[in-house]
Design a protein around this motif. Structure first.
Motif, short mmCIF file in Angstrom:
data_model
loop_
_atom_site.label_atom_id
_atom_site.label_comp_id
_atom_site.label_asym_id
_atom_site.label_seq_id
_atom_site.Cartn_x
_atom_site.Cartn_y
_atom_site.Cartn_z
N VAL A 184 -18.56 -47.08 13.46
CA VAL A 184 -18.86 -48.51 13.64
C VAL A 184 -17.59 -49.32 13.92
CG1 VAL A 184 -19.72 -50.56 12.44
CG2 VAL A 184 -21.04 -48.46 12.41
N PRO A 185 -16.46 -49.11 13.19
CA PRO A 185 -15.26 -49.87 13.55
C PRO A 185 -14.79 -49.59 14.96
CG PRO A 185 -14.99 -48.79 11.43
CD PRO A 185 -16.24 -48.27 12.01
N VAL A 186 -14.97 -48.34 15.41
CA VAL A 186 -14.55 -48.01 16.77
C VAL A 186 -15.39 -48.80 17.77
CG1 VAL A 186 -14.37 -46.15 18.45
CG2 VAL A 186 -13.81 -45.74 16.07
N VAL A 187 -16.71 -48.84 17.52
CA VAL A 187 -17.59 -49.56 18.45
C VAL A 187 -17.24 -51.04 18.46
CG1 VAL A 187 -19.98 -50.27 18.79
CG2 VAL A 187 -19.48 -47.92 18.22
N LEU A 188 -17.02 -51.62 17.27
CA LEU A 188 -16.80 -53.06 17.21
C LEU A 188 -15.45 -53.47 17.75
CD1 LEU A 188 -18.44 -54.01 13.80
CD2 LEU A 188 -19.33 -54.37 16.09
N ASN A 189 -14.47 -52.55 17.75
CA ASN A 189 -13.14 -52.92 18.23
C ASN A 189 -12.83 -52.41 19.63
OD1 ASN A 189 -12.49 -54.25 15.83
ND2 ASN A 189 -12.07 -52.29 14.85
N ASP A 190 -13.81 -51.78 20.24
CA ASP A 190 -13.53 -51.19 21.54
C ASP A 190 -13.30 -52.28 22.59
OD1 ASP A 190 -13.82 -48.45 23.05
OD2 ASP A 190 -14.72 -50.01 24.29
N TYR A 191 -12.28 -52.09 23.41
CA TYR A 191 -11.93 -53.10 24.40
C TYR A 191 -13.05 -53.29 25.41
CZ TYR A 191 -9.59 -55.27 28.35
OH TYR A 191 -9.26 -56.11 29.38
N SER A 192 -13.58 -52.18 25.93
CA SER A 192 -14.56 -52.34 27.01
C SER A 192 -15.87 -52.91 26.47
CB SER A 192 -14.79 -51.01 27.73
OG SER A 192 -14.98 -49.99 26.81
N ILE A 193 -16.24 -52.55 25.25
CA ILE A 193 -17.46 -53.13 24.69
C ILE A 193 -17.29 -54.64 24.51
CG2 ILE A 193 -18.95 -53.20 22.65
CD1 ILE A 193 -18.72 -50.26 22.41
N LYS A 194 -16.11 -55.03 24.04
CA LYS A 194 -15.86 -56.47 23.86
C LYS A 194 -15.93 -57.18 25.20
CE LYS A 194 -13.33 -57.01 19.60
NZ LYS A 194 -12.02 -57.19 18.99
N GLN A 195 -15.38 -56.55 26.23
CA GLN A 195 -15.42 -57.17 27.55
C GLN A 195 -16.85 -57.44 28.00
OE1 GLN A 195 -12.96 -58.06 29.98
NE2 GLN A 195 -11.80 -58.11 28.10
N ARG A 196 -17.75 -56.54 27.66
CA ARG A 196 -19.12 -56.70 28.13
C ARG A 196 -19.96 -57.59 27.22
NH1 ARG A 196 -21.34 -53.51 32.02
NH2 ARG A 196 -22.84 -55.18 32.07
N THR A 197 -19.54 -57.81 25.98
CA THR A 197 -20.44 -58.50 25.07
C THR A 197 -19.92 -59.85 24.57
OG1 THR A 197 -19.54 -57.20 23.27
CG2 THR A 197 -21.59 -56.43 24.18
N VAL A 198 -18.61 -60.01 24.41
CA VAL A 198 -18.12 -61.26 23.82
C VAL A 198 -18.37 -62.41 24.80
CG1 VAL A 198 -16.09 -62.50 23.03
CG2 VAL A 198 -16.41 -60.12 22.41
N GLY A 199 -19.02 -63.44 24.30
CA GLY A 199 -19.28 -64.62 25.12
C GLY A 199 -20.44 -64.47 26.08
N VAL A 200 -21.11 -63.33 26.07
CA VAL A 200 -22.24 -63.11 26.98
C VAL A 200 -23.54 -63.46 26.26
CG1 VAL A 200 -23.50 -61.35 28.27
CG2 VAL A 200 -21.02 -61.32 28.22
N GLY A 201 -24.40 -64.16 26.96
CA GLY A 201 -25.73 -64.46 26.41
C GLY A 201 -25.66 -65.34 25.18
N LYS A 202 -24.97 -66.47 25.29
CA LYS A 202 -24.79 -67.33 24.11
C LYS A 202 -26.07 -68.06 23.75
CE LYS A 202 -20.15 -68.24 23.15
NZ LYS A 202 -19.41 -68.92 22.20
N LEU A 203 -26.29 -68.17 22.47
CA LEU A 203 -27.42 -68.94 21.94
C LEU A 203 -26.85 -69.77 20.80
CD1 LEU A 203 -30.61 -69.06 22.26
CD2 LEU A 203 -30.66 -67.67 20.23
N THR A 204 -26.89 -71.10 20.95
CA THR A 204 -26.33 -71.93 19.89
C THR A 204 -27.29 -72.00 18.72
OG1 THR A 204 -27.31 -73.87 20.83
CG2 THR A 204 -25.09 -73.37 21.55
N LYS A 205 -26.77 -72.49 17.60
CA LYS A 205 -27.59 -72.60 16.40
C LYS A 205 -28.77 -73.53 16.65
CE LYS A 205 -27.21 -73.47 11.48
NZ LYS A 205 -26.37 -73.79 10.36
N GLU A 206 -28.52 -74.64 17.36
CA GLU A 206 -29.58 -75.61 17.62
C GLU A 206 -30.67 -74.97 18.49
OE1 GLU A 206 -26.25 -76.41 18.13
OE2 GLU A 206 -26.23 -77.26 16.10
N GLN A 207 -30.22 -74.27 19.54
CA GLN A 207 -31.21 -73.61 20.41
C GLN A 207 -32.03 -72.60 19.63
OE1 GLN A 207 -28.46 -72.19 23.43
NE2 GLN A 207 -29.72 -73.13 25.00
N ALA A 208 -31.34 -71.83 18.79
CA ALA A 208 -32.05 -70.79 18.05
C ALA A 208 -33.10 -71.40 17.14
CB ALA A 208 -31.05 -69.97 17.23
N ALA A 209 -32.75 -72.52 16.50
CA ALA A 209 -33.70 -73.16 15.60
C ALA A 209 -34.86 -73.76 16.39
CB ALA A 209 -33.00 -74.24 14.79
N GLU A 210 -34.53 -74.38 17.49
CA GLU A 210 -35.55 -75.06 18.29
C GLU A 210 -36.53 -74.08 18.90
OE1 GLU A 210 -34.82 -78.22 20.59
OE2 GLU A 210 -36.63 -77.80 21.77
#
Lengths: 359, 95, 130, 173
Positions: A184-210
Motif C-alpha cells: 500500500v505505501p508503494v502504491v500511494l507514493n508511486d510517481y506515475s500513479i500520483k501523476q494519473r490521480t492527483v488533481g484528477v476528477g475533483k469533487l468539492t465538499k459542497e458538490q458532494a453534499a449537494e
C-alpha cells in the motif's frame, strides 16, 4: 468555439468490466459534458418479490450484485427483522460483522486492481488480485462459497464459524496486514500513479453534499459520513474510525479506500476477540406486515432497501437504492473538464457497480 | 518492496497449476447438489423452497426427482429443508 | 407508516422539498409503491443518519412535478419512475423519454400493476437521449 | 494443433450478469489461476478474438450489442457461456426485462453451470472450448451445447433405463 464531437464510451470497452455507456461531448481532447446511458444490465428483480417468498428473496437480494453480495442480503434481512420485531442473537451480529468486513477488504482490493488496470499499471492489478484470492479462500473456508456466501437468513446466519475457523481468520488477517504494509505505501507514493490521480476528477465538499454522494466518494471530499457509525450489527460494540480525506480527487478516494482496508482488518481482529458464544439464529414465524427502510454501509457507500409487506408470504414491494446509483450524479460533475484519457480513471475511482445500479 | 521483487523472482509460483494439480476442495464448500435417491421420500420440500425452480419432484405414482444444474444457483437452501437429509452439497466443482 | 413522515400534496411538494434543502438535508432517493388505485411516492431525505420522508399520494393519471430543479441528483430516479411505472414526470432536467432503463422490446411500465390500463409514457422513436 | 488454439484470444461481454461470474472470470487471469499459461489473452476487440465469453442472461437492450460483438468475430469462433444465468436465466428467469438465455441470440458451444462457477470450472470450460475450436477449424459442424436435466427415480433396476432415456430427451429439447 471549437468543434464538438460526441464519443460513445462503452458498453463494451477494454477497461470497463461492466457495460455502461457514457456519451462524452468533447471539445478537442477535453470533456465538456457527459451523459450516462444505462440499462444494459436492467433485469427488474424488484418485481420478483411478488413471485418468491421472503425467505427465498434473501438469495435474490444476494444476487443484486456479485461483489457486495453478502451485504445486500444482510440489509434485506435487517429490514425484515425490523418489520417482524425479531432480535437476532449476539453471535449472529458478530458473524455478520466479520463476514461483512472481510467482504469489504475483498471489494476494495478488487477495486484497487481495476483502477490500476485502468491506467495500465498491471503489476498493481496482479498483486492486488493475488491478495484478494487470500480473502476469497478465507470466505470459501468459512462460508462455503467464494463470492455468493449465502450465509445470511432472516433471524440470524445459517453457518457458524468454529474456533479453528476464527483462528484461521486471524491468521489470514495477519498475512493480509503484512501484504498491505508492503504494497500500500508503494502504491500511494508511486510517481506515475500520483501523476494519473492527483488533481484528477475533483469533487468539492459542497458538490458532494449537494449531489448526494455516499461512501468513499463522499469521505474523500471531506464528509465524515459512514452509516456504520450508527452501530447496527455489532459495529457499536466493536467500534471503528472513519477514514476521511479532503482533496476530493481520485488520489484521495484511493487513500480513503486503502485506509479502510486497514480499518477493516482491525475491526475483524476486535470482533474475533469479543466474539460471544450462543445460538446463531432464531426461528422466525409469521409473515411481514408493515414497511421499513433498511440502511447499511457497503464498500461503495450506503445502500437503502425499502421493504413493504402486507401479511402475505410475498412482500408487496422491495426497492433498492444502491450506492453507485447515488454516486452517478457526482460522477457527472467530475467528468467535465477532464481529458479523454482520464475518463476511465475517473469512472473507476467511484468504484462503479453497474449491476447494483440497474438491478 | 525489494524483498517482494526477489521472492516473486525466485520463490515458488503463486499460480495453482490447475488442471495438472487439483487442490482439495475445502470441507463445507458448496459445489454441486447430490441426491441420495435411496433415502429420498419425494416430499417436494426442495422443489417448493428452491429460489431458482431448479428441482421438479414427480409425485405418486410416477415418482421422480429432476434436477436442472443449469438453473441451480448453489445456495444450499434445499439441503437445509430436506426432512430426511438425502440432499447434500458435494464440495467438488462439477466434472 | 415510517418514522418522520409528512404527507404532502402535489402543490406543497416543491415547497417542502426546498424547505428540506434549506434545513441541510441530503437527498437520498424516491420510492414508488403501486397501491392499485393510487401511487404512494416517498421522498427520502437524510440528515445525521436520520431519515425524513415525504409521502405523496398520486392518482393514476396525474402528472408528477420533478424536484430535479431543487436536487439535481433526483433526475436519475425520476427517470426511473417514468420508465418503470409510467408516471408522467414534468420538467425533468434530463429527460430520457422512457428509455432510461428500458429499451425497445421491453415491456412498457413493467412495475405498474395491471388492473388499470397503463398510460403510454412519452417515447422517442430511436430511444435517443434528448 | 494450430496456432490459434495454442494461443486463443478471448473477448468478454457482460450481458446482464450480477458481476459474480464477471469478476470470477477476471480472477482467472490473475496470478492464482493465470490462464495466460495456456496462451490465452484477454482482448478488448472482438475482431481479434477466437472465443467469446458471455456472462449473464440477455436483456432487451443487450441483444443488439451481443449480436454485434458476435458478428464481428472472425470464423471459426466459439462461445462459452459462464454461469446459470446464461443457460437458463437462473434466479432471474422470471424477471420482466430478461429476453432469454444466450442461446436465443447466438449459438453457444460450452455451458459452465453454477452461480458463479469457480475459476477451476471456468478453466475447464475454456479448455473444452479449445477442442471445439480445433474441430471447427477442421471444417466440422459442431452442434450447440446441450443442457441435460438429471432425473432420478426410486432405485429399481427396471426404472433406470427409462430415466436415462428421458434425461437424454430433455437434453435435446
Amino acid at each position: 468555439m471549437s468543434k464538438r464531437t460526441i464519443i460513445p464510451f462503452g458498453p463494451q470497452h477494454p477497461v470497463l468490466p461492466e457495460p455502461i455507456q457514457l456519451r462524452l461531448v468533447m471539445e478537442e481532447e477535453r470533456v465538456v459534458e457527459a451523459l450516462p446511458a444505462v440499462g444494459y444490465i436492467h433485469r427488474g428483480l424488484e418485481k420478483l418479490v411478488e413471485k418468491k417468498d421472503y425467505n427465498q428473496c434473501v438469495f435474490l437480494a444476494e444476487r443484486v450484485c456479485g461483489i457486495c453480495s453478502f451485504l445486500h442480503s444482510v440489509t434485506y434481512c435487517q429490514g425484515l427483522e425490523e418489520i417482524m420485531s425479531v432480535t437476532i442473537p449476539d453471535r449472529a451480529r458478530f458473524l455478520r460483522l466479520i463476514w461483512g468486513e472481510v467482504h469489504r477488504v475483498h471489494s476494495h482490493l478488487l477495486w484497487l486492481g481495476l483502477l490500476a488496470d485502468s491506467f495500465g499499471f498491471e503489476n498493481v492489478f496482479m498483486h492486488a488480485w493475488r491478495c484478494r484470492e487470500m480473502v476469497l479462500d478465507l470466505l470459501e473456508r468459512t462460508a462455503g462459497h467464494r463470492v455468493m456466501l449465502g450465509v445470511s437468513c432472516v433471524g440470524g446466519v445459517r453457518r457458524d464459524i468454529s474456533d479453528e475457523g476464527l483462528a484461521d481468520i486471524l491468521r489470514t488477517v495477519d498475512a493480509l496486514q503484512k501484504e498491505f504494509d508492503e504494497f500500500v505505501p508503494v502504491v500511494l507514493n508511486d510517481y506515475s500513479i500520483k501523476q494519473r490521480t492527483v488533481g484528477v476528477g475533483k469533487l468539492t465538499k459542497e458538490q458532494a453534499a449537494e449531489l448526494g454522494a455516499v461512501g468513499p466518494v463522499a469521505r474523500a471530499s471531506g464528509i465524515a459520513r459512514d452509516f456504520r457509525e450508527t452501530g447496527y450489527a455489532a459495529y457499536g460494540e466493536v467500534g471503528f474510525k472513519i477514514v476521511t480525506e479532503t482533496a476530493g480527487d481520485c488520489y484521495a478516494r484511493m487513500k480513503v479506500r486503502c485506509g479502510e482496508m486497514y480499518e477493516c482488518l482491525n475491526m475483524v481482529r476486535r470482533a474475533v476477540a469479543a466474539m460471544p458464544a450462543g445460538a446463531i439464529n432464531v426461528p422466525v414465524k409469521g409473515n411481514p406486515t408493515g414497511e421499513v427502510v433498511a440502511r447499511l454501509e457497503q464498500p461503495r457507500g450506503e445502500v437503502i432497501y425499502y421493504l413493504k409487506g402486507n401479511g402475505a408470504k410475498n412482500l408487496e414491494r422491495m426497492r433498492i437504492r444502491t450506492p453507485t446509483f447515488a454516486n452517478l450524479a457526482p460522477l457527472l460533475a467530475m467528468l467535465p473538464g477532464c481529458e479523454l484519457a482520464d475518463v476511465p480513471v475517473i469512472v473507476l475511482s467511484i468504484d462503479p457497480c453497474i449491476s447494483c445500479t440497474e438491478r | 518492496m525489494i524483498k517482494r521483487v526477489f521472492s516473486n523472482l525466485f520463490g515458488s509460483p503463486a499460480t495453482r497449476l490447475y488442471p495438472f494439480t487439483r487442490r482439495e476442495p475445502f470441507a463445507g464448500s458448496r459445489g454441486q447438489l447430490k441426491n441420495d435417491i435411496a433415502k429420498c421420500i419425494f416430499c417436494g420440500q426442495c422443489q417448493r423452497r428452491c429460489p431458482a425452480d431448479a428441482i421438479v419432484v414427480g409425485k405418486k405414482p410416477d415418482k421422480s426427482w429432476a434436477f436442472d444444474r443449469y438453473r441451480c444457483i448453489v445456495c444450499g437452501y434445499c439441503v437445509e429443508v430436506c426432512p430426511v437429509k438425502c440432499l447434500s452439497m458435494d464440495p467438488k466443482h462439477g466434472d | 407508516m415510517l418514522n418522520n413522515e409528512l404527507p404532502v400534496t402535489r402543490d406543497t411538494l416543491l415547497n417542502e422539498v426546498a424547505a428540506r434543502r434549506h434545513q441541510g438535508y441530503r437527498f437520498v432517493t424516491v420510492t414508488c409503491v403501486d397501491l392499485g388505485d393510487r401511487f404512494d411516492i416517498l421522498y427520502h431525505f437524510d440528515k445525521d443518519y436520520v431519515l425524513y420522508n415525504l409521502r405523496l399520494s398520486l392518482g393514476r393519471t396525474e402528472n408528477l412535478p420533478s424536484i430535479s430543479s431543487i436536487f439535481f441528483a433526483a433526475v436519475l430516479v425520476e427517470n426511473e419512475l417514468k420508465d418503470l411505472f409510467g408516471i408522467p414526470v414534468t420538467d425533468l432536467a434530463i429527460d430520457y423519454g422512457g428509455r432510461f432503463l428500458l429499451s425497445e422490446g421491453s415491456p412498457v411500465a413493467p412495475q405498474r400493476k395491471p388492473d388499470a390500463p397503463p398510460a403510454q409514457p412519452a417515447q422517442t422513436k430511436d430511444g435517443a437521449v434528448k | 494443433m494450430s496456432a490459434s488454439s495454442k494461443s486463443p484470444w478471448i473477448v468478454h461481454y457482460n450481458c446482464n450478469s450480477c458481476n459474480g461470474c464477471d469478476i470470477e472470470f477476471v480472477a482467472c487471469l490473475t496470478p492464482m489461476y493465470d490462464v495466460e499459461r495456456f496462451g490465452i489473452l484477454h482482448v478488448g476487440n472482438p475482431k481479434h478474438a477466437d472465443i467469446l465469453v458471455v456472462t449473464g442472461s440477455v436483456n432487451h437492450r443487450d441483444v443488439r450489442v451481443l449480436r454485434n460483438v458476435y458478428a464481428q468475430m472472425p470464423e471459426p469462433k466459439v462461445v462459452v457461456a459462464l454461469g446459470v444465468c446464461t443457460s437458463s436465466g437462473g434466479i432471474f428467469a422470471d424477471c420482466y426485462n430478461i429476453f432469454g438465455d444466450v442461446s436465443k441470440v447466438i449459438p453457444v458451444d460450452v455451458y459452465v453451470p453454477a452461480c458463479p462457477p469457480r475459476p477451476e470450472a471456468m478453466i475447464d470450460g475454456i479448455v473444452q472450448a479449445l477442442g471445439i475450436l480445433e474441430r471447427k477449424r477442421a471444417g466440422e459442424v459442431m452442434p450447440s451445447a446441450a443442457k441435460p436435466v438429471l432425473t432420478l427415480r426410486p432405485t429399481a433396476a427396471a426404472e433406470a433405463a427409462p430415466a436415462a432415456a428421458q434425461a437424454a430427451e430433455q437434453g435435446n429439447a
